[in-house]
Scaffold this motif. Structure first.
Motif, short mmCIF file in Angstrom:
data_model
loop_
_atom_site.label_atom_id
_atom_site.label_comp_id
_atom_site.label_asym_id
_atom_site.label_seq_id
_atom_site.Cartn_x
_atom_site.Cartn_y
_atom_site.Cartn_z
N PRO A 122 20.93 46.73 62.15
CA PRO A 122 20.41 47.97 62.90
C PRO A 122 19.42 47.53 63.96
N GLN A 123 19.44 48.38 64.82
CA GLN A 123 18.35 48.23 65.92
C GLN A 123 18.10 49.66 66.55
N GLU A 124 16.76 49.84 66.59
CA GLU A 124 16.16 51.33 67.10
C GLU A 124 16.65 51.54 68.59
N ASP A 125 16.42 50.30 69.38
CA ASP A 125 16.79 50.44 70.78
C ASP A 125 17.58 48.93 71.10
N PRO A 126 18.83 48.97 70.85
CA PRO A 126 19.51 47.95 71.03
C PRO A 126 19.81 47.23 72.44
N SER A 127 19.67 46.09 72.75
CA SER A 127 20.15 45.59 73.84
C SER A 127 21.36 45.77 74.27
N ALA A 128 22.25 45.76 73.10
CA ALA A 128 23.90 45.90 73.19
C ALA A 128 24.31 46.06 71.92
N THR A 129 25.70 46.73 71.95
CA THR A 129 26.15 47.01 70.58
C THR A 129 27.48 46.31 70.36
N VAL A 130 27.65 45.56 69.26
CA VAL A 130 28.78 44.84 68.66
C VAL A 130 29.38 45.37 67.76
N LEU A 131 30.81 45.58 67.83
CA LEU A 131 31.60 46.15 66.79
C LEU A 131 32.36 45.00 66.23
N LEU A 132 32.23 44.50 65.14
CA LEU A 132 33.45 43.61 64.28
C LEU A 132 34.41 44.41 63.70
N LEU A 133 35.62 44.21 64.10
CA LEU A 133 36.90 45.06 63.92
C LEU A 133 37.96 44.22 63.23
N GLY A 134 38.22 44.33 62.02
CA GLY A 134 39.57 43.72 61.54
C GLY A 134 39.48 43.49 60.19
N ASN A 135 39.55 42.44 59.58
CA ASN A 135 39.64 41.74 58.26
C ASN A 135 38.82 40.67 57.76
N SER A 136 39.05 39.99 56.57
CA SER A 136 38.32 39.21 56.22
C SER A 136 38.13 37.92 57.18
N HIS A 137 39.14 37.57 58.09
CA HIS A 137 38.92 36.62 58.90
C HIS A 137 38.11 37.10 60.51
N GLY B 248 40.40 53.74 66.19
CA GLY B 248 39.99 54.72 67.28
C GLY B 248 39.10 55.36 67.30
N PRO B 249 38.86 56.43 66.31
CA PRO B 249 37.73 57.36 66.11
C PRO B 249 36.40 56.43 65.87
N VAL B 250 36.48 55.31 65.26
CA VAL B 250 35.05 54.51 64.99
C VAL B 250 34.59 53.82 66.38
N ILE B 251 35.66 53.39 67.12
CA ILE B 251 35.25 52.80 68.59
C ILE B 251 34.56 53.82 69.40
N ASP B 252 35.06 55.07 69.36
CA ASP B 252 34.70 56.08 70.08
C ASP B 252 33.40 56.35 69.91
N ALA B 253 33.08 56.39 68.33
CA ALA B 253 31.75 56.78 67.82
C ALA B 253 30.62 55.78 68.17
N VAL B 254 31.28 54.55 67.79
CA VAL B 254 30.15 53.53 68.17
C VAL B 254 29.81 53.02 69.44
N ASP B 255 30.75 53.41 70.44
CA ASP B 255 30.75 53.03 71.98
C ASP B 255 30.24 51.62 72.03
N PRO B 256 30.86 50.55 71.57
CA PRO B 256 30.16 49.19 71.72
C PRO B 256 30.42 48.69 73.01
N ASP B 257 29.49 47.79 73.40
CA ASP B 257 29.51 47.08 74.46
C ASP B 257 30.74 45.79 74.41
N LEU B 258 30.90 45.50 73.05
CA LEU B 258 31.98 44.33 72.70
C LEU B 258 32.52 44.69 71.24
N VAL B 259 33.81 44.63 71.41
CA VAL B 259 34.66 44.55 70.16
C VAL B 259 35.08 43.22 69.82
#
Length: 696
Positions: free
Chosen positions: A476-491, A540-551
């Motif tokens: 978590p970050q209150e004022d993040p410099s960027a948001t990264v979303l890890l999307l997938g499985n255990s790999h 799709g909905p999670v990507i929209d909600a998180v609005d990441p700088d990088l997936v």
């Protein structure tokens, strides 16, 4: 039999029966049932050793336990005596624990001497679960397959699952009797009808649950106490009914033999794998019930002539010990010989040795402790015996674990100097650590884990409730410099250690949306479509909600023989690119047909059998490469040359285990890959004109 005083108490009709005679209906030693107990356990042993199939013997053993337990309590209820539950519980576990503790301690010695170090921590924790009668839940949570073809990798404590279920029922059943006693006093009802209703309800409810859950998740349900209660309830109902049954001698003979033959043949005639403990378990239980109803036939042709014979009754006394000792002996033999099953000759020897040990343990340990008068003089003394028994296992097991934890902490404190991992691949690297420093991660209970996932996604993200379960805010970050979303499985998840480190250094917020075994593609391309459908729908909905700088996700999918970018995954990435979402696909890690760390632990890291060359995911064109070159917002990173340097996948690099099983990277090795991952992420993003704060 009839006498001058009239019919015997168990032969009288309710109208003829005097209240004083009622307790006698439920009393008396049943030698043929004691012999049946031995036959049931012998079936378990023989099927374990030779057939590796379910015999139904354990189910019969549970039924008989409930049968005798119910007779004991109904005698008290009918006689109006206090149930004294606290003393009963202490007495039961004072009787059960000594042999169990002796078996557990003996098995721990075998584990320390002969078992692979890779498995020791798991079996040690199961020893603790066994002595506290929760081994069935430990196995269920660990998703153990009771029907595994190769028993050599099974826990030497696995057979304690049924004793754990039995111990839990020994705690629960007296509460039912106590509740029945209250109802009987309140309404002046007879105990037997009240108990029949209570156990009938348990029987129906648990059986329905068992059938439904077995069809849905058989592996978990096999060890689930709730799915076994109906077997105990049937034993209790049988105990309530048998004293009022008086079949003719000829019918007793037929029932006895039919029940015994049916009981022996159930595992041979029916492949029950995957069906227990559902309705199919009625077969062996009804077979045993027929033998119990037949009882003492008084005929020289009755099966009770065999079951009630002196030798079989004495072996019935040793049935508990036989069940305890046979399994660790079998598993230890398989470990020592590195075999999946025992052969005919070795199997016979194992059974004979188990029988001898069981008889000796019963005669010289169990029976003397049963006759030991000192504990029976007060509940406090009984409690002391129970606590001592528990401590005899808990103290050494916890001490052993604590010693391993201290050793692991000491090794971790020196890891920067002694365990460079991927840093050892840098040109000109010179190792300055201790020559004999242990390899990390140290294989202990904590080794069997994955990186953490953090807390559930906060409400301000606006993730829909049906997708919330898999959404976690890892950093978590209150004022993040960027948001990264890890999307997938255990790999994807096994890279989280490096991503978290970069995030904390550079002020990123990290969110994960992960589902084991699922690929970011289509439902049709999943190995587990039912498990993946909802997760995939939520991407799709999670990507929209998180609005990441990088997936950050899995770019390709490997197997032991190949690698691919599936059509469904390509379609998903084209959709993300059209939306302007930046995606970096990590090339999938090589998968193997064996566990490199286990191989290294057992054979040494330099053993050629632990090394793989020519894997299709190493030093070959990246299947995601052409698509990444084509799409403006899709890039790829290949770390394969750092996992398998010079095309050779070794189990240890820089004194660090690269993998923790056959296809997942170890947390420690990923940590040493963090600087390299940062450099390659920066380079891949730069080609698309994207920059994350803090990347070189």
């Amino acid at each position: 039999m009839p006498t001058a005083l009239g019919p015997a108490p168990w032969a009288r009709t309710p109208a003829q029966e005097r209240p004083a005679d009622r307790p006698s209906r439920f009393s008396g030693f049943r030698p043929e049932v004691q012999g049946l107990r031995f036959v049931a356990v012998l079936l378990v042993v023989v099927y374990h050793v030779f057939l590796d199939r379910v015999s139904g013997g354990v189910d019969i053993f549970l039924l008989i336990s409930a049968f005798f337990l119910t007779l004991s309590f109904v005698r008290k209820l009918e006689a109006g005596r206090p149930l004294a539950l606290g003393r009963y519980w202490l007495h039961v576990f004072k009787r059960l624990l000594p042999l169990a503790v002796l078996t557990i301690l003996g098995t721990l010695v075998l584990v320390a001497l002969f078992y692979p170090e890779f498995d020791v921590a798991r079996w040690r924790s199961q020893a603790l679960a066994s002595v506290f009668y929760v081994e069935n839940w430990a196995l269920a949570v660990a998703q153990v397959d009771y029907y595994a073809v190769d028993d050599s990798g099974s826990s030497p404590f696995q057979h304690f699952w049924s004793l754990s279920v039995q111990g839990q029922v020994f705690l629960l059943w007296p509460v039912i009797f106590a509740a029945a006693a209250v109802v009987c006093r309140r309404f002046r009802w007879r105990p037997v009808p009240v108990l029949a209703v209570a156990f009938g309800a348990v029987f129906v409810g648990s059986l329905v649950f068992s059938v439904v859950r077995t069809a849905g998740d058989q592996a978990f349900t096999y060890f689930d106490t709730r799915a076994r209660l109906w077997e105990f309830a049937l034993g209790s109902l049988l105990a309530l009914a048998v004293p009022y049954l008086n079949p003719a001698r000829g019918l007793r003979v037929v029932l006895g033999w039919a029940g015994l033959v049916s009981m022996v043949l159930v595992g041979v005639l029916v492949d029950v794998q995957g069906a227990f403990p559902g309705w199919i378990a009625l077969w062996p239980l009804c077979s045993a019930a027929a033998v119990i109803v037949a009882g003492s036939s008084g005929s020289r042709f009755g099966v009770d002539r065999i079951l009630a014979s002196g030798p079989l009754v004495r072996l019935g006394d040793a049935a508990y010990a036989l069940y305890l000792v046979h399994w660790p002996l079998l598993i230890t033999y398989l470990v020592l010989r590195d075999r999946p099953v025992a052969g005919p000759r070795s199997g016979v020897v194992l059974i004979v040795v188990s029988l001898v040990l069981a008889v000796v343990a019963t005669r010289w340990v169990e029976n003397p402790l049963k006759r030991w008068a000192w504990p029976e003089r007060s509940a406090r003394r009984l409690a002391v015996v129970v606590v001592v028994c528990l401590g005899l296992v808990a103290v050494p097991v916890l001490g052993w674990a604590q010693a391993d934890a201290r050793r692991a902490a000491q090794i971790a404190a020196e890891a920067e100097r002694n365990n460079p991992g991927a840093a050892a691949l840098a040109p000109g690297f010179e190792y300055r650590g201790d020559p004999d420093a242990p390899t990390i991660p140290v294989i202990d209970a904590d080794y069997w884990g994955a990186p953490g996932t953090g807390e559930p996604c906060p409400a301000d993200l606006g993730v829909e409730p049906r997708y919330q379960e898999r959404c976690r805010e890892t950093v978590p970050q209150e004022d993040p410099s960027a948001t990264v979303l890890l999307l997938g499985n255990s790999h994807v998840h096994h890279w989280a250690t490096a991503v978290e480190q970069l995030a904390r250094e550079n002020g990123w917020r990290v969110v994960t949306y992960l589902q084991p075994g699922c690929l970011y593609s289509t439902v049709e391309e999943q190995d587990y479509p039912e498990d993946c459908a909802t997760w995939l729908e939520g991407t799709g909905p999670v990507i929209d909600a998180v609005d990441p700088d990088l997936v950050l996700g899995q770019g390709t999918r490997t197997s032991t023989t190949g690698e691919e970018l599936t059509p469904g995954a390509e379609a998903r990435l084209r959709e993300l690119d059209a939306r302007g979402v930046t995606f970096v696909g990590l090339r999938d890690t090589p998968r193997f047909e064996f566990s490199p760390p286990r191989c290294a632990q057992e054979n040494g890291a330099d053993d050629p059998a632990c090394t793989t060359t020519g894997h299709p995911a190493v030093n070959t064109p990246n299947p995601l490469g052409p698509l990444a070159d084509e799409l403006a917002h899709v890039a790829t990173v290949d770390m394969g040359d750092l996992i398998c340097p010079e095309g050779t996948c070794r189990p240890v690099v820089g004194n660090v285990h690269t993998y923790w099983d056959d296809d997942h990277l170890s947390i420690d090795y990923v940590r040493t890959l963090t600087p390299m991952l940062a450099q390659r992420l920066a380079a891949a993003l730069a080609e698309d004109g994207v920059r994350l704060p803090g990347l070189p």
